[in-house]
Scaffold this active site. Sequence first.
Site, PDB file in Angstrom:
ATOM      1  N   VAL A 118       0.832  -1.383   0.051  1.00  0.00           N
ATOM      2  CA  VAL A 118      -0.087   0.001   0.058  1.00  0.00           C
ATOM      3  C   VAL A 118       0.995   1.250  -0.079  1.00  0.00           C
ATOM      4  CG1 VAL A 118      -1.862  -1.190   1.296  1.00  0.00           C
ATOM      5  CG2 VAL A 118      -0.230  -0.052   2.563  1.00  0.00           C
ATOM      6  N   HIS A 134      -4.509  -4.007  -1.976  1.00  0.00           N
ATOM      7  CA  HIS A 134      -5.127  -3.522  -0.813  1.00  0.00           C
ATOM      8  C   HIS A 134      -5.383  -1.979  -0.869  1.00  0.00           C
ATOM      9  CE1 HIS A 134      -4.499  -7.245   1.338  1.00  0.00           C
ATOM     10  NE2 HIS A 134      -3.174  -7.167   0.855  1.00  0.00           N
ATOM     11  N   CYS A 142     -14.166   7.714   3.895  1.00  0.00           N
ATOM     12  CA  CYS A 142     -14.937   7.282   5.118  1.00  0.00           C
ATOM     13  C   CYS A 142     -15.884   6.048   4.881  1.00  0.00           C
ATOM     14  CB  CYS A 142     -16.165   8.679   4.943  1.00  0.00           C
ATOM     15  SG  CYS A 142     -17.306   8.366   6.195  1.00  0.00           S
ATOM     16  N   GLY A 203      13.562 -16.260   2.646  1.00  0.00           N
ATOM     17  CA  GLY A 203      12.643 -16.782   3.633  1.00  0.00           C
ATOM     18  C   GLY A 203      11.549 -17.623   2.830  1.00  0.00           C
ATOM     19  N   ILE A 219      15.992  -9.336  -4.027  1.00  0.00           N
ATOM     20  CA  ILE A 219      15.541  -9.088  -5.080  1.00  0.00           C
ATOM     21  C   ILE A 219      16.237  -8.119  -6.031  1.00  0.00           C
ATOM     22  CG2 ILE A 219      13.928  -7.211  -4.430  1.00  0.00           C
ATOM     23  CD1 ILE A 219      13.055  -9.706  -7.215  1.00  0.00           C
TER      24      ILE A 219
END
Length: 226
Positions: A118, A134, A142, A203, A219
Site C-alpha cells: 500500500v 489493498h 469514510c 525466507g 530481489i
Amino acid sequence: MAQKFVPEAAEICEKSIKKFVSLVGSVEKLLVISGAGISTESGIPDYRSKDVGLYARISHKPIFYHEYMSSYQCRQRFWARSFLAWPQFEQAKPNVNHYSLAKWEKSKRFLWLITQNVDGLHLKAGSRKVTELHGDALNVGCTACDYTESRQAYQERLSKANPGLEERRLAPGEVAPDGDIILRSGIEKANQLNKPIFVVNIGPTQADDLAAMKLDLKISDVLKEM
C-alpha cells in the site's frame, strides 16, 4: 537505514542466478506479484522476516478490519500509530527494484504487476500496469459515505485535533508495511495450467513447493541481472 530491514540472504551464487534468469527469459508472458519484501530496501520493514521484520522487533500486531469496524478503541489505536508513523512512511522512496519493474512494462512479454503493498512506490517509480490489491495508504475514505481525501490532508486534521501527540516519535522501523493476502489458491491455479512459477524471496513463501525455481536472495541482486 533502508538496508537495516533487509533480512539476511543466502550467499549469492552466480550460477543459480544465471539459471533463474534463463528460465524466466524463456517464458512468453510475465505476471509479477510483489509483496512487502520489495520495499524493505526503501526502509519499510516487512512483518515476518527473521530478526528484522516487524513481528520480530515489537509486540504490536495489525488490526483486522472487523476489529477496526467494531471497536472505537481499536480505531483510536490504529490512527494514533498511523499518525506517528506517517512522516517516515510518506518519505519512503522507490528503490532499484521498483524502477526495474517499471522498465519491464516496455517489454511485450510483460502482462501486469499485482502488488500487495500500500506504499504506492510502484506508481512513484513509474509503473502503470499495476493493481494494488489493498488499495493505497496515500488516500483515506469514510466508511459511511463516499468522502475521500489525501492521507496528508488527514494528517494535518489529526494534528490539529490532537495537539502534542506529534511530539511523540515511533522508534525507527516501527512503520508497518502493507497487509498481506492469501495467494495460494491463485498460484495453485497457475500451476494447474502449467504456468511456470518463479520466486525470489528471503525466507519461505506459500508458493515454494510449486515454484519451478526459488532464490533466497535480495530481489535487487536478481533484477540487476535481468
